[in-house]
Structure formats: structure tokens, C-alpha cells
Design an enzyme around this catalytic site. Structure first.
Site, PDB file in Angstrom:
ATOM      1  N   GLY A   4      -9.268   1.880  -4.018  1.00 15.66           N
ATOM      2  CA  GLY A   4      -8.172   2.083  -3.081  1.00 15.66           C
ATOM      3  C   GLY A   4      -7.068   2.859  -3.771  1.00 15.66           C
ATOM      4  O   GLY A   4      -6.902   2.761  -4.991  1.00 15.66           O
TER       5      GLY A   4
ATOM      6  N   LEU B 239      -4.748   0.865 -10.299  1.00 12.87           N
ATOM      7  CA  LEU B 239      -4.826   2.140 -11.023  1.00 12.87           C
ATOM      8  C   LEU B 239      -3.482   2.509 -11.654  1.00 12.87           C
ATOM      9  O   LEU B 239      -3.447   3.254 -12.627  1.00 12.87           O
ATOM     10  CB  LEU B 239      -5.285   3.268 -10.091  1.00 12.87           C
ATOM     11  CG  LEU B 239      -6.742   3.183  -9.600  1.00 12.87           C
ATOM     12  CD1 LEU B 239      -7.008   4.276  -8.574  1.00 12.87           C
ATOM     13  CD2 LEU B 239      -7.731   3.288 -10.754  1.00 12.87           C
TER      14      LEU B 239
ATOM     15  N   GLU C  79      -3.235  -2.468  -0.952  1.00  7.82           N
ATOM     16  CA  GLU C  79      -2.755  -1.112  -0.647  1.00  7.82           C
ATOM     17  C   GLU C  79      -1.535  -1.151   0.288  1.00  7.82           C
ATOM     18  O   GLU C  79      -0.601  -0.368   0.126  1.00  7.82           O
ATOM     19  CB  GLU C  79      -3.878  -0.260  -0.043  1.00  7.82           C
ATOM     20  CG  GLU C  79      -5.102  -0.091  -0.937  1.00  7.82           C
ATOM     21  CD  GLU C  79      -4.797   0.335  -2.372  1.00  7.82           C
ATOM     22  OE1 GLU C  79      -3.821   1.074  -2.589  1.00  7.82           O
ATOM     23  OE2 GLU C  79      -5.532  -0.103  -3.276  1.00  7.82           O
TER      24      GLU C  79
END
Ligand SMILES: [Zn+2]
Length: 194
Positions: free
Chosen positions: A70, A118, A160
Site C-alpha cells: 500500500g 514504507l 493507508e
């Protein structure tokens, strides 16, 4: 969401895979924790144009390059309510999900699972998320739709959409665990490794 890599790539153009669109994809450098863009609420998307479609394609390419499942627009430095998700890691084209202006409208159950980001490479932590999540969103053309996710997909929706509200998974950890990670990041930054 979850990451396997520990470094982000510089901006480069890569050739698309055979059969893909002709335009080379832009691989964005993923913004890391510490950048204020990650901790402010993103703006509603109002223009559904070719630029938005291009950004979606580039975000998918950037997410796959970073081996994530994501990626939210603030993570590529764009403070708008857009996220791309693919919990199949690019194995199934039908698993590609684009959420524009998403909102969670229903959530059920609880699952405690390890999560990564990330934008916070190298760190993971257990976060309780709903087992089932229903999201109302718009697609890249602006058409409204609803989608329901279970387990990892439900987790990705929550993670997200949190990004679009300026919230990172660190905020769901215990204060002890969160402070430990923050201290380690501070040290890495001092050493020029963040
Ligand atoms: Zn994340």
C-alpha cells in the site's frame, strides 16, 4: 504498508513491462518519517484528470519497486487523499485498488498483527485493526464505490487511510515501543542513515 526494503530509490524512469502503457513510469522516492507531510491531514481530491491517472500509475510502480502492499500520496510528497493498495504484491492485476477520498463506513472485529510502513523502513510493531472494513471511496474517474476488505486488506485500508489523516502506525503502538523506535530513528538520523 508493509515493507521488505530498507532503502528508497532515487527518482528514476523505468521502462514499463511488455504490454504495459508506453509512457515510462516515474519511481518516487518514498518520504521518510520526520517529514511533516506525513503528519498533516491531506486535502480532498477535486480534479479527476490525466495528471491524477498518471500519479496513480506512478504510485503503483513506486509501491512495487519498494515491495510494499500500500502507498498513500503523502508518502510521495503529495498531500492529497489518494492511496493505492495491492495485497497480492503485483501478482494479480485485479487486486489493484485505487481509493480516492476514502472513508471507513463500517468496521467489525479485531485482529492484532505486526505492521510496517514504507516511510518507517526497518521498524515493525503489533497493531490492533478491525478484521473487516468497508470503505466508501471514488475511483480515479471520480465514480463512487464501496469495497469491503478482510484481514490484511482491511488492515491496509486502515493503515493507508490513517496516512491521509496524518496518522502513522507508530501512533497505535504502546508509548514505550513508540519512544524506542523514535529514539532509534533519531540516532540513525544523527548518523546520516535516515
Ligand atoms: Zn505506511
Amino acid at each position: 504498508m508493509a515493507d521488505k526494503s530498507t532503502s528508497s530509490e532515487p527518482i528514476t524512469a523505468v521502462q514499463p513491462a511488455e504490454g504495459a502503457a508506453a509512457a515510462p513510469r516515474k519511481i518516487y522516492t518514498i518520504v521518510k518519517y520526520g517529514d511533516p507531510v506525513l503528519e498533516k491531514p491531506a486535502a480532498t481530491v477535486k480534479k479527476f484528470d490525466a495528471d491524477l491517472e498518471q500519479l496513480v500509475d506512478d504510485m503503483f510502480a513506486s509501491m512495487y519497486a519498494a515491495q510494499g502492499v500500500g502507498l498513500a500520496a503523502p508518502q510521495v510528497g503529495k498531500s492529497i487523499r489518494l492511496t493505492v493498495i495491492d495485497v497480492s504484491n503485483g501478482k494479480h492485476p485485479e487486486a489493484k485498488i485505487v481509493l480516492v477520498n476514502p472513508e471507513i463506513i463500517d468496521a467489525e472485529g479485531e485482529v492484532r498483527e505486526e505492521e510496517g510502513c514504507l516511510s518507517i523502513p526497518g521498524f515493525r510493531g503489533y497493531v490492533i485493526r478491525p478484521q473487516f472494513v468497508t470503505v466508501k471511496a471514488q475511483n480515479v474517474k471520480g465514480d463512487p464505490f464501496e469495497i469491503r476488505g478482510e484481514n490484511l486488506l482491511a488492515r491496509a485500508f486502515c493503515h493507508e487511510i490513517d496516512h491521509l489523516n496524518g496518522v502513522l502506525f507508530l501512533q497505535h503502538l504502546s508509548m514505550l515501543k513508540r519512544d524506542l523506535i523514535k529514539r532509534k530513528i533519531k540516532k540513525l538520523r544523527k548518523e546520516g542513515e535516515w
